[in-house]
Design a protein around this motif. Structure first.
Motif, PDB file in Angstrom:
ATOM      1  N   ASP A 190       0.751   2.918   4.993  1.00 16.79           N
ATOM      2  CA  ASP A 190       0.176   3.147   3.658  1.00 16.79           C
ATOM      3  C   ASP A 190      -0.661   1.955   3.172  1.00 16.79           C
ATOM      4  O   ASP A 190      -0.428   1.407   2.102  1.00 16.79           O
ATOM      5  N   HIS A 192      -3.844   2.247   2.508  1.00 19.76           N
ATOM      6  CA  HIS A 192      -4.612   2.854   1.410  1.00 19.76           C
ATOM      7  C   HIS A 192      -5.872   2.071   1.020  1.00 19.76           C
ATOM      8  O   HIS A 192      -6.125   1.811  -0.164  1.00 19.76           O
ATOM      9  N   ASP A 247      -1.931   6.940   6.326  1.00 24.62           N
ATOM     10  CA  ASP A 247      -2.550   6.671   5.031  1.00 24.62           C
ATOM     11  C   ASP A 247      -3.296   5.331   5.060  1.00 24.62           C
ATOM     12  O   ASP A 247      -3.053   4.423   4.263  1.00 24.62           O
ATOM     13  N   HIS A 296      -3.368  11.508   3.238  1.00 19.53           N
ATOM     14  CA  HIS A 296      -4.671  11.114   2.690  1.00 19.53           C
ATOM     15  C   HIS A 296      -5.752  11.092   3.770  1.00 19.53           C
ATOM     16  O   HIS A 296      -6.883  11.534   3.522  1.00 19.53           O
ATOM     17  N   HIS A 317       4.384   9.955   9.815  1.00 18.09           N
ATOM     18  CA  HIS A 317       3.982   9.516   8.477  1.00 18.09           C
ATOM     19  C   HIS A 317       5.026   9.878   7.424  1.00 18.09           C
ATOM     20  O   HIS A 317       5.479   9.025   6.670  1.00 18.09           O
ATOM     21  N   HIS A 319       4.949   6.978   3.772  1.00 20.95           N
ATOM     22  CA  HIS A 319       4.700   8.039   2.798  1.00 20.95           C
ATOM     23  C   HIS A 319       5.335   7.804   1.429  1.00 20.95           C
ATOM     24  O   HIS A 319       4.739   8.120   0.419  1.00 20.95           O
ATOM     25  N   HIS A 371       6.165   4.843   0.175  1.00 23.67           N
ATOM     26  CA  HIS A 371       5.727   3.518  -0.307  1.00 23.67           C
ATOM     27  C   HIS A 371       6.897   2.639  -0.747  1.00 23.67           C
ATOM     28  O   HIS A 371       6.719   1.691  -1.516  1.00 23.67           O
TER      29      HIS A 371
HETATM   30 ZN    ZN Z   1       0.573   6.916   1.083  1.00 24.08          ZN
END
Ligand code: ZN
Length: 249
Positions: free
Chosen positions: A16, A18, A44, A71, A123, A156, A158
Motif C-alpha cells: 500500500d 499508494h 496498491d 486500486h 493483497h 489492504h 493499512h
Molecule cells: Zn490500499
C-alpha cells in the motif's frame, strides 16, 4: 576453512505505497542503511498519492515480486471504477491520466495473488484477493484455512497485523512490535502501509523478513509528510487525501 552455506538475504516487504514517493524514498533509504537489497510489493502501488509513475517505475525495475491491489486494478481498467467512493474515484481517474502506456501495461499485468512454497503474497485475503479486509479473527481464520504456504503476507487494511494458527482452525493474534520469530504452523502477516498508514501512527509502515532465521521485523520510518501533502494539493487531488497523512488514519 569449510565453505559455509550463504544465508538467504533479507527481504523488505512493502504494501500500500499508494503513489507516495516521499514515503517510498524514506523506506528505500532505510533499506540501504540496513543493506537490504531485495523487496516484495504487496499491491496498491498507486491511488491516493501524487507520484504514481515514480512508484510504478520503482516497483517494476527493483521489486523482486510484485502483486496488484484493488486500486491498481481500477486504475488499469481491470475493475469498474464505480466500486470506489467519490474521492477514491477522483484519485483513480487522475492516476490513470498520469501513467504512460508502458506503466499502465505493466501494472495491468500484475496479479493480486502470488503463491510460492514458503511465502504467498496476497493483497486482500486468500478468500477474496482483491476486496476482503482481514480485520479480525473470523477473516484471518478463513484465510489461514486456505493457506498453502507457511507464511501468507497480505495488505489492504493499512494496519500492521500478525496472526498464527495454534491448532487446526484455531488462530491467535500476535503483537507487531519489533521483531517476531515465526514458529511452526501457518502465519498471516501484514506489514502495514508505506504510503497511507491507518493505525494512528503516520510514519511509513513496512517490514523486513529474514528467511535465514525465520524472523520478521515490523518497522516505522518517518518521512516528509508535508512534501507528500504539498504534491497532493498541487495535483488538485481531494484534500482528504492530503489531510489524513499527518493523522495516520
Ligand atoms: Zn490500499
Amino acid at each position: 576453512m569449510p565453505d559455509r552455506a550463504r544465508p538467504v538475504p533479507q527481504v523488505a516487504i512493502l504494501s500500500d505505497i499508494h503513489a507516495n514517493r516521499h514515503a517510498l524514498d524514506a523506506v528505500r533509504e532505510e533499506m540501504n542503511r540496513r543493506e537490504v537489497t531485495r523487496w516484495w510489493c504487496v499491491g496498491d502501488m498507486v491511488g491516493y498519492g501524487a507520484a504514481p509513475g515514480a512508484v510504478v517505475d520503482c516497483a517494476r525495475t527493483t521489486a523482486e515480486r510484485c502483486i496488484s491491489g484493488n486500486h491498481d486494478l481500477v486504475v488499469t481498467g481491470r475493475l469498474p471504477i464505480d466500486t470506489f467512493a467519490s474521492w477514491a474515484r477522483d484519485a483513480a481517474e487522475w492516476t490513470a491520466g498520469e501513467l504512460d502506456a508502458d506503466q499502465t501495461a505493466w501494472l495491468a499485468g500484475c496479479q493480486p495473488v502470488d503463491r510460492e512454497d514458503t511465502v504467498t503474497l496476497v493483497h486482500a485475503s486468500l478468500r477474496d484477493p482483491v476486496w476482503e479486509y482481514i480485520n479480525g479473527p473470523v477473516e484471518a481464520a478463513a484465510s489461514l484455512g486456505l493457506a498453502s504456504s507457511p507464511i501468507t503476507v497480505f495488505g489492504h487494511t493499512h494496519v500492521p497485523a500478525a496472526w498464527r494458527e495454534v491448532a487446526h482452525g484455531e488462530i491467535t493474534p500476535v503483537p507487531t512490535f519489533g521483531t517476531l520469530t515465526i514458529g511452526p504452523g501457518r502465519w498471516l502477516l501484514n506489514p502495514g502501509s508505506v504510503g497511507q498508514p491507518r493505525d494512528g501512527d503516520p510514519r511509513a509502515a513496512w517490514a523486513i523478513y529474514d528467511p535465514s532465521v525465520g524472523q520478521i521485523e515490523f518497522i516505522r520510518t518517518p518521512y516528509d509528510i508535508a512534501g507528500a501533502q504539498a504534491d497532493i494539493r498541487a495535483a488538485g487531488l481531494p484534500e482528504l487525501l492530503a489531510a489524513r497523512l499527518e493523522e495516520g488514519f
